[in-house]
Write a protein that holds these residues in place. Sequence first.
Motif, mmCIF file in Angstrom:
data_model
loop_
_atom_site.group_PDB
_atom_site.id
_atom_site.type_symbol
_atom_site.label_atom_id
_atom_site.label_comp_id
_atom_site.label_asym_id
_atom_site.label_seq_id
_atom_site.Cartn_x
_atom_site.Cartn_y
_atom_site.Cartn_z
ATOM 1 N N GLY A 136 0.812 -1.214 0.000
ATOM 2 C CA GLY A 136 0.000 0.000 0.000
ATOM 3 C C GLY A 136 0.844 1.261 0.000
ATOM 4 O O GLY A 136 2.070 1.189 0.060
ATOM 5 N N PRO A 137 0.188 2.446 -0.057
ATOM 6 C CA PRO A 137 0.919 3.715 -0.164
ATOM 7 C C PRO A 137 1.896 3.970 0.999
ATOM 8 O O PRO A 137 3.009 4.423 0.762
ATOM 9 C CB PRO A 137 -0.192 4.765 -0.147
ATOM 10 N N ILE A 138 1.486 3.648 2.213
ATOM 11 C CA ILE A 138 2.366 3.893 3.367
ATOM 12 C C ILE A 138 3.574 2.961 3.299
ATOM 13 O O ILE A 138 4.720 3.379 3.452
ATOM 14 C CB ILE A 138 1.612 3.651 4.699
ATOM 15 N N GLY A 139 3.302 1.681 3.045
ATOM 16 C CA GLY A 139 4.374 0.699 2.950
ATOM 17 C C GLY A 139 5.338 1.041 1.830
ATOM 18 O O GLY A 139 6.549 0.872 1.948
ATOM 19 N N ARG A 140 4.779 1.543 0.734
ATOM 20 C CA ARG A 140 5.568 1.948 -0.412
ATOM 21 C C ARG A 140 6.568 3.030 0.007
ATOM 22 O O ARG A 140 7.768 2.938 -0.251
ATOM 23 C CB ARG A 140 4.583 2.539 -1.416
ATOM 24 N N MET A 141 6.052 4.023 0.702
ATOM 25 C CA MET A 141 6.889 5.157 1.104
ATOM 26 C C MET A 141 7.982 4.702 2.068
ATOM 27 O O MET A 141 9.149 5.058 1.912
ATOM 28 C CB MET A 141 5.998 6.201 1.783
ATOM 29 N N THR A 142 7.612 3.899 3.074
ATOM 30 C CA THR A 142 8.616 3.492 4.066
ATOM 31 C C THR A 142 9.641 2.545 3.430
ATOM 32 O O THR A 142 10.834 2.651 3.709
ATOM 33 C CB THR A 142 7.960 2.822 5.284
ATOM 34 N N THR A 143 9.179 1.650 2.550
ATOM 35 C CA THR A 143 10.123 0.747 1.879
ATOM 36 C C THR A 143 11.135 1.536 1.058
ATOM 37 O O THR A 143 12.334 1.290 1.115
ATOM 38 C CB THR A 143 9.366 -0.216 0.938
ATOM 39 N N LEU A 144 10.632 2.504 0.296
ATOM 40 C CA LEU A 144 11.524 3.263 -0.582
ATOM 41 C C LEU A 144 12.492 4.107 0.240
ATOM 42 O O LEU A 144 13.683 4.163 -0.057
ATOM 43 C CB LEU A 144 10.699 4.143 -1.529
ATOM 44 N N LEU A 145 11.986 4.748 1.299
ATOM 45 C CA LEU A 145 12.881 5.574 2.131
ATOM 46 C C LEU A 145 13.951 4.698 2.774
ATOM 47 O O LEU A 145 15.122 5.068 2.837
ATOM 48 C CB LEU A 145 12.088 6.325 3.209
ATOM 49 N N TRP A 146 13.541 3.508 3.228
ATOM 50 C CA TRP A 146 14.505 2.627 3.883
ATOM 51 C C TRP A 146 15.534 2.098 2.881
ATOM 52 O O TRP A 146 16.739 2.131 3.132
ATOM 53 C CB TRP A 146 13.788 1.473 4.584
ATOM 54 N N ASP A 147 15.067 1.630 1.730
ATOM 55 C CA ASP A 147 16.004 1.053 0.773
ATOM 56 C C ASP A 147 16.903 2.120 0.139
ATOM 57 O O ASP A 147 17.955 1.801 -0.401
ATOM 58 C CB ASP A 147 15.246 0.263 -0.299
ATOM 59 N N ALA A 148 16.464 3.384 0.213
ATOM 60 C CA ALA A 148 17.291 4.465 -0.351
ATOM 61 C C ALA A 148 18.115 5.141 0.729
ATOM 62 O O ALA A 148 18.695 6.194 0.504
ATOM 63 C CB ALA A 148 16.393 5.495 -1.044
ATOM 64 N N ARG A 149 18.185 4.525 1.915
ATOM 65 C CA ARG A 149 18.748 5.242 3.063
ATOM 66 C C ARG A 149 20.164 5.756 2.842
ATOM 67 O O ARG A 149 20.501 6.853 3.289
ATOM 68 C CB ARG A 149 18.696 4.368 4.317
#
Lengths: 230, 240
Positions: A136-149
């Motif tokens: 979902g949108p929230i998971g998408r955002m947190t996944t991307l922020l984490w993987d782009a850390r």
Amino acid sequence: MPDHLSALQLILAGDPALFAIVRLSLGVSIAAVALAAAVGMPMGALLALTHFPGRPVLVVLLNAMMGLPPVVVGLALYLLLSRSGPLGTFGILFTPAAMVVAQTVLIFPIIAALTRQTIEDLWAEYRDELNAMHVGPIGRMTTLLWDARFSLITALLAGFGRAAAEVGAVMIVGGNIDGFTRTMTTTVALETSKGNLPLAMGLGAILIVLVLAINAAAWGTRIWSQRLTG
Amino acid sequence: MRAPESDLPLVLDGVSLKAGATTLLRDISLTIAPGVPCLIVGPNGSGKTSLLRLCMGLTAPTGGRITWGGRTDPAPTRRAFVFQRPVMLRRAASGNVTYALAQAGTPRWQRAPRAKALLQRVGLADLAHRPARLLSGGEQQRLALARALARDPEILLLDEPTANLDPAATRAVEEIVMSAAQSGIKIVMASHDLGQVRRLVGEVIFLARGTLCERAATNDFLDHPSTAEARAFLRGDLVV
Ligand SMILES: Nc1ncnc2c1ncn2[C@@H]1O[C@H](COP(=O)(O)OP(=O)(O)OP(=O)(O)O)[C@@H](O)[C@H]1O
Ligand SMILES: [Mg+2]
């Protein structure tokens, strides 16, 4: 005694005035990075993941704002924060708080724009997989922020480098008051014009070392991330 | 947590897909019901990937209608996809599987043991801690299969999952796919490897230039193709 030797002495002797200036500079810039990141990262990520009319304009504007001239930011904030200005009631002109605000404004576009670019690129890569996993949108955002850390840490360091090295904005809204709002850069400017070269050179040397350290940290982050995530 | 309704049968009704002026798929009507593996066969560029993406619901058709168990757009909670070029998340191999488990709603305490079992199943147990993006192409494809199985799907769509694998790994993946099929998972798999098509006995959907040319049981298709395009493909000729 030659100026460069006395500059070295100031540093080695741990001159209290010099270190108070260094401490204030670092404090102001770190606070500005923290504030700019708290607002800029979510906004950059949101901008990367949403589509609305006028978005391209916003993206171009944000990218352009990365190169805002510090003196112009200083002037604009000076007008806003001065006694008769719309934000004058806060009474923060010529205080470290005003300097934090100025540097936040200056580096917010850097952090937001770099975050947007990073997250958008990663989303292009991850989109199909995440959609197939029904993220979902929230998971998408947190996944991307984490993987782009790791890339995001580099963006923070870029913001910090810009904040620590700029002189125009803090000079105007801080006022360069001795022992209160004097930073490394404003002191170098002032002391050089007064002919007090040892202090100027000592601070200049510390600034250079700082910039080197930031770049080394950015480089180290890159190596580290490649080892950790491939 | 999981929708009790079934995504099967998956029905395509006069479906077409266009990208700009190009027609990728033309007027495809097809019912995919529970049962034997369904192999989508066709030459490069015939539309296999495009068809699988439609079946997953990743792209919407530009014409016609797709339904899953009678519903027009159920969330893909009961479908899983192995992409032709899978993308690895920037995490360890095991992290990729636990991520998929978490998204599928697996309780936290079950994730580590299940990830371990899934990695074992695709032969990657020894590489669990390696960053997924440092795995070889074949290892990444097997990890993608583990990630898809982590979703415990009703329909498993695979896009040439053995394209980068050596013969032993290819057989290993085929065995996993066959055992998944035996456990009741509907397999829909693109392939242009005729040996593989023969080994994974089931039915064949043959595509050429975006058109569904032929649908038949595997052996009938291989031994008595009924269209000129299929005969040419089986002879190894280009379909012009
Ligand atoms: N977005 C697009 N725009 C234009 N053409 C496209 C687009 N996506 C795919 N195509 C074309 O549509 C055709 C079918 O593509 P598709 O990927 O479905 O083929 P495929 O059967 O999976 O091929 P392969 O065996 O090489 O994987 C190809 O000719 C491809 O170039
Ligand atoms: Mg394909």
